[in-house]
Design a protein around this motif. Sequence first.
Motif, PDB file in Angstrom:
ATOM      1  N   THR A   1       3.270 -11.409  -0.764  1.00  0.00           N
ATOM      2  CA  THR A   1       3.444 -11.444  -2.012  1.00  0.00           C
ATOM      3  C   THR A   1       3.112 -10.628  -2.851  1.00  0.00           C
ATOM      4  N   CYS A   2       1.367 -11.730  -3.336  1.00  0.00           N
ATOM      5  CA  CYS A   2       0.640 -11.221  -3.836  1.00  0.00           C
ATOM      6  C   CYS A   2      -0.026  -9.891  -4.286  1.00  0.00           C
ATOM      7  N   ALA A   3       0.254  -9.057  -2.972  1.00  0.00           N
ATOM      8  CA  ALA A   3      -0.507  -8.354  -2.475  1.00  0.00           C
ATOM      9  C   ALA A   3       0.508  -7.136  -2.880  1.00  0.00           C
ATOM     10  N   VAL A   4       1.775  -7.099  -3.518  1.00  0.00           N
ATOM     11  CA  VAL A   4       2.568  -7.131  -3.175  1.00  0.00           C
ATOM     12  C   VAL A   4       2.527  -6.554  -4.947  1.00  0.00           C
TER      13      VAL A   4
ATOM     14  N   VAL B   1       8.568  -0.981 -10.709  1.00  0.00           N
ATOM     15  CA  VAL B   1       9.372  -2.086  -9.420  1.00  0.00           C
ATOM     16  C   VAL B   1       9.967  -2.898  -9.272  1.00  0.00           C
ATOM     17  N   ASN B   2      11.129  -2.861  -8.251  1.00  0.00           N
ATOM     18  CA  ASN B   2      12.277  -3.860  -7.906  1.00  0.00           C
ATOM     19  C   ASN B   2      11.947  -4.575  -6.512  1.00  0.00           C
ATOM     20  N   LEU B   3      11.565  -6.061  -6.792  1.00  0.00           N
ATOM     21  CA  LEU B   3      11.930  -6.265  -6.019  1.00  0.00           C
ATOM     22  C   LEU B   3      12.767  -7.370  -5.231  1.00  0.00           C
ATOM     23  N   SER B   4      14.397  -7.615  -4.744  1.00  0.00           N
ATOM     24  CA  SER B   4      15.200  -7.900  -4.826  1.00  0.00           C
ATOM     25  C   SER B   4      15.534  -8.836  -3.871  1.00  0.00           C
ATOM     26  N   LEU B   5      15.064 -10.608  -3.877  1.00  0.00           N
ATOM     27  CA  LEU B   5      15.703 -10.978  -1.933  1.00  0.00           C
ATOM     28  C   LEU B   5      15.121 -10.481  -1.752  1.00  0.00           C
ATOM     29  N   VAL B   6      13.570 -10.623  -1.356  1.00  0.00           N
ATOM     30  CA  VAL B   6      12.330 -10.160  -0.475  1.00  0.00           C
ATOM     31  C   VAL B   6      11.531 -11.058  -0.533  1.00  0.00           C
ATOM     32  N   ILE B   7      10.782 -10.988  -1.518  1.00  0.00           N
ATOM     33  CA  ILE B   7       9.050 -12.076  -1.488  1.00  0.00           C
ATOM     34  C   ILE B   7       9.657 -13.508  -0.680  1.00  0.00           C
ATOM     35  N   HIS B   8      10.536 -13.611  -0.587  1.00  0.00           N
ATOM     36  CA  HIS B   8      10.922 -15.118   0.717  1.00  0.00           C
ATOM     37  C   HIS B   8      10.709 -14.872   1.514  1.00  0.00           C
ATOM     38  N   GLU B   9      11.187 -13.935   2.361  1.00  0.00           N
ATOM     39  CA  GLU B   9      10.458 -13.159   3.707  1.00  0.00           C
ATOM     40  C   GLU B   9       9.151 -12.920   3.797  1.00  0.00           C
ATOM     41  N   LEU B  10       8.266 -12.829   3.102  1.00  0.00           N
ATOM     42  CA  LEU B  10       6.947 -12.477   2.695  1.00  0.00           C
ATOM     43  C   LEU B  10       6.213 -14.376   2.523  1.00  0.00           C
ATOM     44  N   PRO B  11       4.721 -14.107   3.916  1.00  0.00           N
ATOM     45  CA  PRO B  11       3.829 -14.627   3.565  1.00  0.00           C
ATOM     46  C   PRO B  11       3.697 -15.240   1.747  1.00  0.00           C
TER      47      PRO B  11
ATOM     48  N   GLY C   1       4.832 -21.865  -2.953  1.00  0.00           N
ATOM     49  CA  GLY C   1       3.964 -21.670  -3.020  1.00  0.00           C
ATOM     50  C   GLY C   1       3.972 -20.641  -5.129  1.00  0.00           C
ATOM     51  N   PHE C   2       5.667 -20.723  -5.560  1.00  0.00           N
ATOM     52  CA  PHE C   2       6.155 -20.116  -6.126  1.00  0.00           C
ATOM     53  C   PHE C   2       4.957 -20.937  -7.456  1.00  0.00           C
ATOM     54  N   PRO C   3       5.148 -21.616  -7.662  1.00  0.00           N
ATOM     55  CA  PRO C   3       4.078 -22.396  -9.185  1.00  0.00           C
ATOM     56  C   PRO C   3       2.251 -21.613  -8.685  1.00  0.00           C
ATOM     57  N   GLU C   4       1.943 -20.803  -7.838  1.00  0.00           N
ATOM     58  CA  GLU C   4       0.892 -20.118  -7.651  1.00  0.00           C
ATOM     59  C   GLU C   4       1.818 -18.520  -7.228  1.00  0.00           C
ATOM     60  N   LEU C   5       2.991 -18.061  -7.448  1.00  0.00           N
ATOM     61  CA  LEU C   5       3.014 -16.645  -7.934  1.00  0.00           C
ATOM     62  C   LEU C   5       3.188 -16.966  -8.920  1.00  0.00           C
ATOM     63  N   LEU C   6       4.004 -17.326 -10.059  1.00  0.00           N
ATOM     64  CA  LEU C   6       3.528 -16.998 -11.622  1.00  0.00           C
ATOM     65  C   LEU C   6       3.052 -17.388 -11.927  1.00  0.00           C
ATOM     66  N   SER C   7       1.896 -18.017 -12.170  1.00  0.00           N
ATOM     67  CA  SER C   7       0.615 -17.919 -12.330  1.00  0.00           C
ATOM     68  C   SER C   7      -0.519 -16.555 -12.259  1.00  0.00           C
TER      69      SER C   7
ATOM     70  N   SER D   1       0.588  -1.161  -0.075  1.00  0.00           N
ATOM     71  CA  SER D   1      -0.047  -0.513   0.247  1.00  0.00           C
ATOM     72  C   SER D   1       1.232   0.647   0.244  1.00  0.00           C
ATOM     73  N   THR D   2       1.643   2.103  -1.283  1.00  0.00           N
ATOM     74  CA  THR D   2       2.668   2.969  -1.086  1.00  0.00           C
ATOM     75  C   THR D   2       2.134   3.722  -1.157  1.00  0.00           C
ATOM     76  N   GLY D   3       1.275   4.608  -1.289  1.00  0.00           N
ATOM     77  CA  GLY D   3       0.675   5.349  -1.932  1.00  0.00           C
ATOM     78  C   GLY D   3       0.713   6.486  -2.700  1.00  0.00           C
ATOM     79  N   PHE D   4       0.896   5.486  -3.714  1.00  0.00           N
ATOM     80  CA  PHE D   4       1.692   6.390  -4.981  1.00  0.00           C
ATOM     81  C   PHE D   4       0.755   6.135  -5.863  1.00  0.00           C
TER      82      PHE D   4
END
Length: 149
Positions: free
Chosen positions: A38-41, A24-34, A93-99, A13-16
């Motif tokens: 990740t899908c919300a981001v 938008v760049n996500l580097s080595l962060v999504i493995h730290e999230l449910p 959950g990676f296949p679900e994220l890709l989907s 919820s960036t407010g932008f």
Amino acid sequence: DERIELVVGSADSTGFPDKSVDVVNLSLVIHELPLSVTCAVCEEAFRILKPNGQLFISEMDFDSPAYAEQRSNALLFSLLRATEPYLDEYADGFPELLSFLVNKYQSVKITAATGRHYALIATKGDGINEPRNGKLEDSRFDSNGEYIV
């Protein structure tokens, strides 16, 4: 450089404003999230990206032989998991994220970046003909199923 501004906040919820950023760049962060976060981001990234904007993701690739070997070693993987509470959810959950990404973005390209990491670019459509069910181009493996680095 005055063109760069550091903004601290919530990635889901960036407010932008809508359609206000090119990348938008996500580097080595999504493995730290449910996975749900990740899908919300990624959903927020889609909202704030300009037409034809791109989401860059670089992350651990559990489809790579190196991580598959580590994950099959219960002792070693339990040590990794000790500091990474969402690691199993990320890996499983990676296949679900890709989907999710393929169904949201016009195109998704993923390639091996190292022997254990991938680089992914999800490109938003032009804003006029937003497809649902975009295309996935996965070049991490050759025609024999070997991981390409």
